[in-house]
Design a protein around this motif. Structure first.
Motif, mmCIF file in Angstrom:
data_model
loop_
_atom_site.group_PDB
_atom_site.id
_atom_site.type_symbol
_atom_site.label_atom_id
_atom_site.label_comp_id
_atom_site.label_asym_id
_atom_site.label_seq_id
_atom_site.Cartn_x
_atom_site.Cartn_y
_atom_site.Cartn_z
ATOM 1 N N TYR A 196 16.534 17.436 -8.753
ATOM 2 C CA TYR A 196 15.252 16.723 -8.675
ATOM 3 C C TYR A 196 15.251 15.901 -7.387
ATOM 4 N N VAL A 197 14.083 15.713 -6.795
ATOM 5 C CA VAL A 197 13.994 14.935 -5.552
ATOM 6 C C VAL A 197 12.779 14.022 -5.597
ATOM 7 N N ILE A 198 12.993 12.757 -5.207
ATOM 8 C CA ILE A 198 11.857 11.864 -4.940
ATOM 9 C C ILE A 198 11.961 11.455 -3.475
ATOM 10 N N GLU A 199 11.018 11.921 -2.677
ATOM 11 C CA GLU A 199 11.008 11.624 -1.245
ATOM 12 C C GLU A 199 9.981 10.525 -0.993
ATOM 13 N N LEU A 200 10.396 9.439 -0.343
ATOM 14 C CA LEU A 200 9.506 8.294 -0.149
ATOM 15 C C LEU A 200 8.504 8.543 0.984
ATOM 16 N N SER A 201 9.010 9.138 2.094
ATOM 17 C CA SER A 201 8.179 9.331 3.305
ATOM 18 C C SER A 201 7.441 8.049 3.700
ATOM 19 N N GLN A 227 0.837 -1.217 0.000
ATOM 20 C CA GLN A 227 0.000 0.000 0.000
ATOM 21 C C GLN A 227 0.865 1.258 0.000
ATOM 22 N N ILE A 228 2.057 1.196 0.604
ATOM 23 C CA ILE A 228 2.950 2.365 0.510
ATOM 24 C C ILE A 228 3.365 2.566 -0.948
ATOM 25 N N GLY A 229 3.709 1.435 -1.617
ATOM 26 C CA GLY A 229 4.120 1.531 -3.028
ATOM 27 C C GLY A 229 3.003 2.076 -3.889
ATOM 28 N N LYS A 230 1.790 1.640 -3.634
ATOM 29 C CA LYS A 230 0.630 2.094 -4.409
ATOM 30 C C LYS A 230 0.471 3.615 -4.267
ATOM 31 N N ARG A 231 0.595 4.081 -3.029
ATOM 32 C CA ARG A 231 0.425 5.534 -2.770
ATOM 33 C C ARG A 231 1.525 6.325 -3.474
ATOM 34 N N ILE A 232 2.763 5.882 -3.282
ATOM 35 C CA ILE A 232 3.891 6.653 -3.827
ATOM 36 C C ILE A 232 3.855 6.659 -5.349
ATOM 37 N N LEU A 233 3.542 5.482 -5.935
ATOM 38 C CA LEU A 233 3.493 5.404 -7.399
ATOM 39 C C LEU A 233 2.404 6.322 -7.953
ATOM 40 N N SER A 234 1.227 6.309 -7.305
ATOM 41 C CA SER A 234 0.141 7.147 -7.857
ATOM 42 C C SER A 234 0.477 8.636 -7.683
ATOM 43 N N GLU A 235 1.167 8.987 -6.618
ATOM 44 C CA GLU A 235 1.524 10.400 -6.381
ATOM 45 C C GLU A 235 2.635 10.881 -7.314
ATOM 46 N N LYS A 236 3.609 10.006 -7.579
ATOM 47 C CA LYS A 236 4.858 10.516 -8.180
ATOM 48 C C LYS A 236 5.252 9.858 -9.500
ATOM 49 N N LYS A 237 4.379 9.028 -10.079
ATOM 50 C CA LYS A 237 4.870 8.241 -11.230
ATOM 51 C C LYS A 237 5.195 9.127 -12.434
ATOM 52 N N ASN A 238 4.568 10.319 -12.526
ATOM 53 C CA ASN A 238 4.877 11.197 -13.675
ATOM 54 C C ASN A 238 6.114 12.053 -13.435
ATOM 55 N N TYR A 239 6.620 12.017 -12.185
ATOM 56 C CA TYR A 239 7.694 12.960 -11.851
ATOM 57 C C TYR A 239 8.940 12.741 -12.718
ATOM 58 N N VAL A 240 9.276 11.484 -12.967
ATOM 59 C CA VAL A 240 10.516 11.212 -13.714
ATOM 60 C C VAL A 240 10.317 11.310 -15.216
ATOM 61 N N LYS A 241 9.055 11.489 -15.643
ATOM 62 C CA LYS A 241 8.781 11.589 -17.096
ATOM 63 C C LYS A 241 9.537 12.779 -17.687
ATOM 64 N N GLU A 242 9.471 13.907 -16.989
ATOM 65 C CA GLU A 242 10.151 15.134 -17.470
ATOM 66 C C GLU A 242 11.660 14.903 -17.587
#
Ligand code: F1P
Length: 356
Positions: free
Chosen positions: A305-310, A188-203
């Motif tokens: 760029y930053v990806i914070e897992l929290s 469930q942590i992975g699900k949350r993080i992926l839905s929040e940030k999956k477009n971040y690395v697209k740029e």
């Protein structure tokens, strides 16, 4: 799903939380057996092995295993156990050989298991995505995570799922229910993080200025850095490298330019040292992506760029949460460059050696 996000590879990257949930159910069912299986470990030394992605998985698993259980463990490529076992095996020692193989058909891994069983009397445990594979047939026990199997050539959810299964075995060996529960919370942590940030690395993946990628990690995160490097190579045919974090200064840093992205898989033990490396490479013109559990002002100072897992998980437990993002970085770069990541050049889903 936009046109950029078609194919097996993307859906398999996105499917990781579900594959992790399935992994937890598979290992849960075997918990009592595994307690006994590992209880018989006595003074066996542990060798983790695999090829390609599965070798890098072995590096990460071995570092986690030894640091958590205080049992000697190392990760080696299957081919070295076939061609030069004397650099790994000490005569008179007992070994538990733990192999990783999505297909369970990779020639070197099968040959390595056969050799260590027959010549050195090793016990053999396999993690695979195919319960009926040749590897499963020759091992003393197999943990098969069918849900983590993939249609794509490149390994994504199979990598993180088998790493999760290996970490659950560590928690079982330790009888550490808190660690076990933290691992069980990863879907469930992975699900949350992926839905929040999956477009971040697209740029970042679509930035044409970036033509050189460096992945840094220490301890168990070095294997993750290597796997991230391999994803970039396999999906985009781009020059990419992986180093233990502090190793980068000892020569390879000379290749840094304005076309370089340095990705740091941050760890508590690396912390200020890793921050300084990002500062140095930025001074040489590179851009930096910091992947971190908890962002602080000090850590953020040198990151473009930053990806914070929290995730709020204990150190080293949540490292695999970095992986969907380094996988997506390669995926988006591939699609941006008109490459189909489902069918990378020169690669096959399984590597079989020709009969010699
Ligand atoms: C592993 C492997 C991968 C490689 C490619 C082909 O096979 O060699 O490392 O990236 O996907 O398969 P396996 O032993 O895990 O099936």
């Amino acid at each position: 799903m936009t046109k950029q996000e078609g194919g097996y590879t993307f859906s398999e990257i996105e499917d990781q939380p579900q594959a992790w949930q399935s992994t937890i159910e598979v290992v849960d069912e075997e918990k009592e057996f595994l307690k006994q299986f590992f209880h018989n470990m006595d003074d066996e030394e542990i060798i983790f092995t695999g090829c390609g992605t599965s070798y890098y998985l072995s590096l990460s698993a071995a570092a986690l295993f030894q640091s958590f259980t205080n049992r000697r463990a190392r990760g080696v490529p299957s081919s070295e156990l076939v061609l030069f076992p004397q650099s790994v095996i000490t005569k008179g020692k007992d070994y538990l050989l733990i192999s990783f193989s999505r297909s369970g058909e990779t020639s070197e891994t099968i040959l390595a298991v056969q050799r260590l069983k027959e010549e050195f009397g090793a016990r053999c445990l396999a993690f695979t995505c195919d319960a009926n594979s040749p590897l499963a047939k020759i091992c003393d026990h197999t943990i098969a995570i069918e849900r983590a199997g993939e249609k794509s050539v490149v390994m994504t959810k199979s990598f993180t799922s088998m790493l999760l299964a290996a970490q659950m075995c560590i928690a079982i060996i330790l009888g550490d229910e808190k660690y076990y529960r933290q691992l069980a919370s990863l879907p469930q942590i992975g699900k949350r993080i992926l839905s929040e940030k999956k477009n971040y690395v697209k740029e970042i993946g679509e930035n044409d200025e970036l033509t050189h990628f460096v992945f840094l990690g220490t301890g168990p995160y070095y294997g993750l850095a290597c796997e991230s490097m391999l994803k970039m190579k396999e999906m985009t045919y781009t020059t990419s490298e992986a180093y233990y974090s502090l190793e980068f200064r000892h020569g390879p840093i000379s290749c840094v330019s304005k076309n370089t992205l340095v990705v740091c898989l941050h760890s508590n033990s690396g912390d200020s040292y890793e921050k300084d490396i990002l500062k140095d490479v930025r001074n040489f013109g590179a851009r930096t992506l910091l992947m971190v559990e908890k962002l602080t002002e000090r850590r953020a100072g040198n990151a473009d760029y930053v990806i914070e897992l929290s995730s709020k998980l204990s150190p080293w437990v949540g490292g695999m949460l970095y992986m969907p993002f380094t996988q997506l970085l390669g995926y988006y770069r591939a699609r941006h460059r008109g490459i189909d990541p489902d069918h990378p050049q020169h690669l096959t889903p399984v590597v079989r050696l020709r009969e010699i």
